[in-house]
Structures are given as structure tokens and as C-alpha cells.
Design an enzyme around this catalytic site. Structure first.
Site, PDB file in Angstrom:
ATOM      1  N   PHE A   1       0.839  -1.202   0.000  1.00 49.33           N
ATOM      2  CA  PHE A   1       0.000   0.000   0.000  1.00 49.33           C
ATOM      3  C   PHE A   1       0.868   1.243   0.000  1.00 49.33           C
ATOM      4  O   PHE A   1       0.477   2.283   0.505  1.00 49.33           O
ATOM      5  CB  PHE A   1      -0.948  -0.041   1.197  1.00 49.33           C
ATOM      6  CG  PHE A   1      -1.768  -1.298   1.251  1.00 49.33           C
ATOM      7  CD1 PHE A   1      -2.846  -1.459   0.393  1.00 49.33           C
ATOM      8  CD2 PHE A   1      -1.441  -2.333   2.105  1.00 49.33           C
ATOM      9  CE1 PHE A   1      -3.593  -2.623   0.408  1.00 49.33           C
ATOM     10  CE2 PHE A   1      -2.185  -3.506   2.129  1.00 49.33           C
ATOM     11  CZ  PHE A   1      -3.264  -3.655   1.274  1.00 49.33           C
TER      12      PHE A   1
ATOM     13  N   ILE B   1       0.338  -4.929  -7.541  1.00 45.54           N
ATOM     14  CA  ILE B   1       0.327  -5.170  -6.096  1.00 45.54           C
ATOM     15  C   ILE B   1      -1.039  -5.663  -5.630  1.00 45.54           C
ATOM     16  O   ILE B   1      -1.254  -5.842  -4.440  1.00 45.54           O
ATOM     17  CB  ILE B   1       0.750  -3.917  -5.321  1.00 45.54           C
ATOM     18  CG1 ILE B   1      -0.194  -2.737  -5.586  1.00 45.54           C
ATOM     19  CG2 ILE B   1       2.181  -3.541  -5.675  1.00 45.54           C
ATOM     20  CD1 ILE B   1       0.106  -1.510  -4.718  1.00 45.54           C
TER      21      ILE B   1
ATOM     22  N   GLY C   1      -7.408   3.581  -6.884  1.00 47.64           N
ATOM     23  CA  GLY C   1      -6.833   2.879  -5.738  1.00 47.64           C
ATOM     24  C   GLY C   1      -6.872   3.717  -4.476  1.00 47.64           C
ATOM     25  O   GLY C   1      -7.114   3.201  -3.379  1.00 47.64           O
ATOM     26  N   GLU C   2      -6.616   4.985  -4.607  1.00 44.16           N
ATOM     27  CA  GLU C   2      -6.537   5.839  -3.419  1.00 44.16           C
ATOM     28  C   GLU C   2      -7.920   6.352  -2.989  1.00 44.16           C
ATOM     29  O   GLU C   2      -8.255   6.300  -1.807  1.00 44.16           O
ATOM     30  CB  GLU C   2      -5.615   7.048  -3.669  1.00 44.16           C
ATOM     31  CG  GLU C   2      -4.468   6.795  -4.599  1.00 44.16           C
ATOM     32  CD  GLU C   2      -3.197   6.260  -3.938  1.00 44.16           C
ATOM     33  OE1 GLU C   2      -2.340   5.772  -4.667  1.00 44.16           O
ATOM     34  OE2 GLU C   2      -3.063   6.328  -2.725  1.00 44.16           O
TER      35      GLU C   2
HETATM   36 MO1  MOS Z   1       0.461   4.003  -3.005  1.00 47.59          MO
HETATM   37  S1  MOS Z   1       0.665   5.093  -1.352  1.00 47.59           S
HETATM   38  O1  MOS Z   1      -0.245   4.679  -4.221  1.00 47.59           O
HETATM   39  O2  MOS Z   1       1.272   2.646  -3.096  1.00 47.59           O
END
Ligand code: MOS
Length: 712
Positions: A237, A463, A671-672
Site C-alpha cells: 500500500f 500489487i 486505488g486511493e
Molecule cells: Mo500508493 S501510497 O499509491 O502505493
């Protein structure tokens, strides 16, 4: 191309291309590679927060069974990049460099043995004597010492004091504790020297190219002599956005024992050695007219950082552009403590800032007696108030409506503590999120074979959001071919360059490159003949394959528009009037992040972020014992994160309107924004349920007890 619609079915879209590999265990993570001659490294951390190592005793460890080496600052080979870093006053820890201790848990020794268990045992035999320094680890005692690491961390427009003379005012302080990323997969590296100037690593990283460059610079060897493999990543993350000291330690170790070294951080190391979201104090002052027009905002933040690195977020920056307001002052400062450096964590800065701003706006809404959504709409802006540029695409008002309908906002009571169900207090809350929408340079190679297969290649990591899946979906849609015929290669530094998977940029950056590569293939096929059977066209032209390499990056649109993704989170909470337990009852998240390319993985992304936001609101808190400057809950038993039983049905909705100004695919990151705003929504719902405003996260029952309204 799909037309805009928010009615994306919850089960629609393709499943993950690597889903089967992941759930069957066939997907190999960095620690799982079988490398010939492998040895095992375990780090030994300091037990003081500040001072110097007076002596370190490694004799017993060296004599323990199977031990190949014990490395400390006294015997470590010199790291060439560390020497030249002498001129840099601040930066990351140089591991085994000198005897300085700058945080509790700082790695002081690496024990390498022929099995992991032997290395672990021998590590327990290493002892050290210190010269103790006096440490400072409490942010709230050190707010006065805060400083601006950069000039542009302070911002003003209009009259910064305008809020003071406003008819209606809110002035409050908000506290966010440190939070730790804790992905399921711990950081792991297998480090191998293939020659004096040649390295291969299997490493958990969000950016194989960045890791490659960093390792090459650190060891002063040619970039192309470093091969970084990160084919699968079990969550990250933000903590795998940079190369950490343990990765360099593994490389030093491999050099010493002349064999590959595997180093997997323990869960406790994960709390101390790879960053965290910084504990942050914020103060917000807002002034408004009686009908809810914002007259002025002040937003000041102080986050903690380490004594050795000026890591800074910009939480207050959300107040520059979230609402129309002529008079704004913001600052982002940091205070140096004797702790490990923080790092970016999902929604860095914005998540922290939105918790404070969206809480403050909620407080204002009760003072004004205006519905919180209505208050936001009265200060809505289609032009970025900071730059004066129009937003490239903003449909946040659609998102407000979609979410309000879905959660049943009309059932909310504007009087706190007035709704109950089955003996529990019921509260409705909402808050918004925003995150910058960047598009970074990305290169994609697309190869179409005469067997009808498309191979896409780029050095991006995945990820967890499902990058390969989304890219395959996009390519299938663009070329109008079956997804089964497309392969997406990634996680390998020898592939064409791509940005780190961070900052919600990959869909926009790599997605655009994939799209443009597919478009160029179509042009080339057109030149070959008039058929949509591409494999046939290649055969007719006696071509085994067609290959294109696309370099793609943002253009002049970045000068014309302000670019962001937006979200709004709606929650219903039940609060127990006796125990103060907060139960999430219903959650609806709406993303305004342009066109949705891959509905199923997008939905997962939103749900994952929402859960992380619920953890931020109700549970997550890294606690320091300030006597020793040491984390007390560096394990998943004591550091709480949500489990399934804590999470209700989460509805993920999408405005799904293409942002055609930002890139050719009209998609922006999510994602954010999946996380950003959630903590405020929960805090606002808890207030609506109880009349208790909690401004220091997490909202644990002790903060509600004694003030809860009575339920008959
Ligand atoms: Mo992130 S804080 O966009 O891995």
C-alpha cells in the site's frame, strides 16, 4: 467502446487472469523461488531509540550451528553508494554504516545461516551495549518544533483570516495515529550476485525499474546488470515504493557469503522497517455565511517524521481545491522524532487531510442546520480554485446523488441520537475523497502472432488491483479479440519501462500505452489487407508476427486542466448505547474515476479501500511506549485491522463517465479514492448516531463511553 453507465453489474466484467494461480498457490511470490545454494538471513534490531552502539557481541551467534556470517557495521563491506551519500544530509538509513542508532528496532546485524531456523536462533544470541541518548517519540509534545521541509508546503490565497469574521465558524483539531500497511505478503527478497558487477533479485516491489535503478546506484554497477523480478506481489500500500535497508542488507550478505541470501521480514519487522502512515496533528478553521457559503478555510498539518529523513505528506492540500472558497491558508509541516521514517500509504496526505476537512464540514453542517450533501453542493466547483483551471472531468455531484439514493440518505435524522433500531443508536454519515490523477510515461511492447495471440509486455508490478486483468480487458475491447488470446507480461525489469504501481497512476499511464499499442496494431493490420481476422492477415502476408513498441506520456492537457479522481462514501453505523461498540451496518462507495475498464476488479479495488478506511476509522493505531520509544503492538494480534465479521455489504458504484481530457481511454485511478474519505464518513455517522464528535482516530469504544445517549 463501452458507453458511460453507472449500472455496472456487481458480477460483471472478466475475472482475474491470475486468479487461479493465486488461489491455488501456483503464483510464486518473491520468497518462494528455489534458487541454488540459497542461504537465509535474519536481522537483529536495536533495543534503544537513540544513541550509539558501544559494543556488539556476535561471538555466540557466529559459533551457533549452520551460521555462515554475522554482519555488523564493524565488519560490513563498504557499500559504494553509501560513501558518496555522505554529502546528502538526510535520507534513508545506511545499513551497517556506523554505530549510530536513530530508532528502536533499527537493524544492527544480519545473521546468515544455512537454514532459516538456525539464522533465527543465532540472531537471538546477538547482544549490544549502547550509549543511550535522550529520545523524543511523542508528536504532540513536539508540535512547536515543526518545520516546513519545502517552501511550497505553505500556501495562501485571498485573506487567510477571512474565516474569523464569518457568521458561522468551526475551529477544531484532529489527530490521526500512525497506521501500518501490513499487506498479507511480508517484504521479502532473494539477493544473488551473478558476477562482481551483476545482480539478480526476486524482490517485493511496486516498481521493478525503480528498484533496479536504486540497487545499481547503491552498488555503483551498470543499471542493465541488475535484474529485478517481482512477478507477483501479495499486497503493498505504498511500503514497496522504495528500496529499504533490508534489501541492501541482503545484497551485502550475499556478497559476504558468496551465495544467494533470502531475507523475509517478520511481521514485527513490518511495523518498524518499511514505513507507515505518519501520526499527524491537524487544525482546521472554517468560516461560512448563514446559508452555508464558505468564506474562509485554514488548514494546518504537522506530521511526524524521523530524525534522519524529512519525509512529508501534504494533508492540508485538500483544502486548497475540494471546495469553492476565496480565502484559504494551508501548511504542511513535519516534526522530527527518534522513530523510523514514515512513507506513503494508500491515499497519502489526502486520506489524512480529508478526514479532518470532511469532519469539519460535517460539524459546520450541524451548526448551520444544512444537510451535509447540500452544504457540499453549495460550495461545489467545476474549476480548480487553486489554479483556476477547469477540472479535466468532475462528476462528483452525480456521485453524491448515486450514493445518497443507494444508502437511503432520506432516512437520516438531522438530530443526533434520535434514531434507534433494536436497542442500538443509528447514524448516517457521508464524506468525500479526492486524489490527483496523474499520467506517467509508460512503454508497452505489443506482439501479435500468426496464431492469433497478443502478448503485451511492460515492467509494471501488480500489487493487487488486477493490473494484468484490466490491461487484457482493455486490449480485448480495443482489438475486438477474445481475452483468452491475450497475455500480459510484467514484474520484470528487463521489460519496457513502466512507472511504479503507486499513486493510482497505472490504469491511466500503462492503460493508455496498451490502448495506443492496440490502435497502432490495427493501423498496421489495415495496411496489410481488409480483414478483421488478424492471424489470417499475417499468414497471407507471410509474417510470423507484428510488433509495436509504444512510448506514451501526458501531453499539453496537463497545462489546461486540473486532474483529479473523486469519491464519496456513505455509511450507516449502529452504536451500542452501553458498550460504545460501533458496528458498520451499510456502506456505499461511489467513484468518479472516469471510464471503468474492468468492472469486477474495479469493484474489488473500491471494496478493499473502503475496508481499509473502516480500519482507519475504528481500529488501526500503532502505539509507542514512549519510555523506550518502542512500538507496543507490532503484531496483528494487538494492532487491529477489520476482519470479515466487521464488514457489512459494501456497494461499490461508479459514475463511469469517461474523462476524455486526461488520456485516450478516459480512465483515471481509483486505488486511493477507495480509501480517502471513508474515515470521515464513519466519524460523521458516529456523531449522527450519538452526538459525540471523535476527532482523534481510531473511534474506539472508550472514546464514546460515558457520553452516549440513553436508549429506552
Ligand atoms: Mo500508493 S501510497 O499509491 O502505493
Amino acid at each position: 467502446m463501452r458507453t458511460g453507465s453507472n449500472s455496472i453489474p456487481s458480477s460483471g466484467g472478466m475475472s482475474r487472469v491470475d486468479g487461479r494461480l493465486k488461489v491455488t498457490g501456483a503464483a510464486k511470490y518473491s520468497a518462494e523461488y528455489e534458487v541454488k545454494g540459497l542461504t537465509y538471513g535474519v536481522l537483529v534490531g536495536s533495543t534503544i531509540a537513540k544513541g550509539t552502539i558501544k559494543s556488539i557481541d556476535i561471538k555466540r551467534a557466529e559459533r551457533a550451528p549452520g551460521v555462515l556470517a554475522v554482519i555488523t557495521h564493524l565488519n560490513s563491506p563498504k557499500v559504494p553508494g553509501y560513501q558518496s551519500a555522505n554529502n546528502t544530509p538526510k535520507g534513508q538509513i545506511r545499513i551497517f554504516y556506523d554505530n549510530k542508532i536513530v530508532y528502536n528496532g533499527q537493524p544492527m546485524a544480519l545473521v546468515i545461516a544455512n537454514t532459516f531456523e538456525r539464522a533465527l536462533y543465532a540472531a537471538s544470541l546477538v547482544t549490544a551495549q549502547y550509549n543511550n541518548g535522550e529520545h523524543q517519540t511523542r508528536l504532540t509534545d513536539n508540535l512547536q518544533a515543526a518545520f516546513s521541509p519545502k517552501d511550497d508546503n505553505e500556501y495562501k490565497r485571498g485573506d487567510p483570516d477571512a474565516w474569523r469574521s464569518a457568521p458561522v465558524k468551526v475551529e477544531q483539531e484532529y489527530l490521526l495515529p500512525s497506521e501500518v500497511h501490513n499487506p498479507m505478503e511480508m517484504h521479502a527478497i532473494i539477493a544473488r550476485w551473478d558476477a562482481e558487477d551483476k545482480i539478480t533479485v526476486w524482490d517485493k516491489t511496486q516498481g521493478v525499474k525503480d528498484t533496479q535503478t536504486n540497487i545499481a546506484l547503491t552498488f555503483k554497477i551498470p543499471t542493465e546488470n541488475v535484474q529485478v523480478n517481482s512477478r507477483f506481489v501479495g499486497g503493498a500500500f505504498g511500503n514497496a515504493l522504495q528500496v529499504w535497508p533490508h534489501e541492501i542488507a541482503a545484497l551485502i550478505g550475499a556478497k559476504v557469503v558468496k551465495r544467494p541470501v533470502k531475507l523475509v521480514l517478520s511481521r514485527t519487522d513490518m511495523f518498524t522497517s518499511v514505513g507507515y502512515r505518519p501520526h499527524t496533528w491537524q487544525k482546521i478553521a472554517i468560516g461560512a455565511t448563514a446559508d452555508g457559503k464558505l468564506l474562509g478555510i485554514n488548514h494546518h498539518a504537522v506530521g511526524q517524521t524521523s530524525a534522519y529523513e524529512d519525509f512529508a505528506e501534504a494533508p492540508a492540500d485538500v483544502s486548497r481545491q475540494l471546495y469553492a472558497c476565496a480565502n484559504v491558508a494551508t501548511s504542511n509541516k513535519i516534526s522530527s522524532l527518534d522513530i523510523g521514517s514514515p512513507v506513503w500509504m494508500r491515499g497519502p496526505g489526502y486520506a489524512t487531510g480529508c478526514f479532518a476537512l470532511e469532519s469539519a464540514l460535517d460539524e459546520l453542517s450541524y451548526q448551520l442546520n444544512i444537510d451535509p450533501i447540500e452544504l457540499r453542493m453549495r460550495n461545489y466547483t467545476d474549476v480548480d480554485p487553486e489554479s483556476g483551471k477547469p477540472f479535466s472531468g468532475k462528476f462528483l455531484s452525480d456521485a453524491y446523488k448515486l450514493g445518497a439514493d443507494d444508502i437511503g440518505w432520506s432516512n437520516r435524522s438531522s438530530k443526533p441520537g434520535s434514531l434507534t433500531k433494536d436497542g442500538w443508536l443509528v447514524g448516517y454519515g457521508m464524506a468525500g475523497g479526492v486524489f490527483v490523477a496523474d499520467r506517467e510515461p509508460a512503454t508497452v511492447r505489443a506482439t501479435f502472432t500468426d496464431r492469433g495471440k497478443l502478448i503485451l509486455q511492460t515492467a509494471v508490478s501488480d500489487i493487487g488491483p488486477g493490473t494484468a486483468t484490466a490491461m487484457v480487458a482493455l486490449a480485448a475491447d480495443t482489438l475486438n479479440i477474445a481475452t483468452e488470446n491475450i497475455r500480459f507480461d510484467m514484474g520484470d525489469s528487463s521489460l519496457p519501462p513502466a512507472p511504479q504501481q503507486g499513486g493510482s497512476t497505472i490504469m491511466s499511464s500503462v492503460g493508455s500505452a496498451v490502448f495506443l499499442a492496440c490502435k497502432q496494431l490495427i493501423e498496421k493490420f489495415k495496411a496489410l489487407g481488409d480483414s478483421s481476422d488478424y492471424a489470417q492477415l499475417l499468414k497471407q502476408n507471410k509474417l510470423p508476427k507484428l510488433e509495436v513498441l509504444i512510448d506514451s506520456k501526458a501531453g499539453t492537457e496537463v497545462d489546461k486542466y486540473a486532474m483529479y479522481s473523486w469519491s464519496v462514501h456513505y455509511v450507516v453505523v449502529h452504536v451500542h448505547p452501553v458498550t460504545g461498540v460501533v458496528k458498520m451496518e451499510k456502506v456505499t462507495c461511489v467513484a468518479d474515476s472516469g471510464r471503468i475498464i474492468s468492472p469486477k476488479t474495479a469493484r474489488s479495488q473500491i471494496i478493499g479501500g473502503a475496508i481499509m478506511g473502516i480500519g482507519m476509522a475504528l481500529m488501526e493505531e500503532a502505539v509507542i511506549d514512549h519510555r523506550y520509544g518502542r512500538l507496543m503492538n507490532a503484531n496483528l494480534g494487538d494492532y487491529h485491522v477489520p476482519v470479515n465479521a466487521d464488514i457489512p455489504q459494501i456497494n461499490a458504484l461508479f459514475v463511469n463517465k469517461a474523462d476524455t481530457n486526461i488520456n485516450p481511454i478516459g480512465a483515471k485511478g481509483m486505488g486511493e479514492i477507495a480509501l480517502i474519505g471513508m474515515a470521515g464518513a464513519v466519524a460523521n455517522a458516529v456523531y449522527n448516531a450519538t452526538g459525540i464528535r471523535v476527532r482523534d482516530l481510531p473511534i474506539t469504544p472508550d472514546k464514546l463511553l460515558g457520553a452516549l445517549p440513553h436508549v429506552a
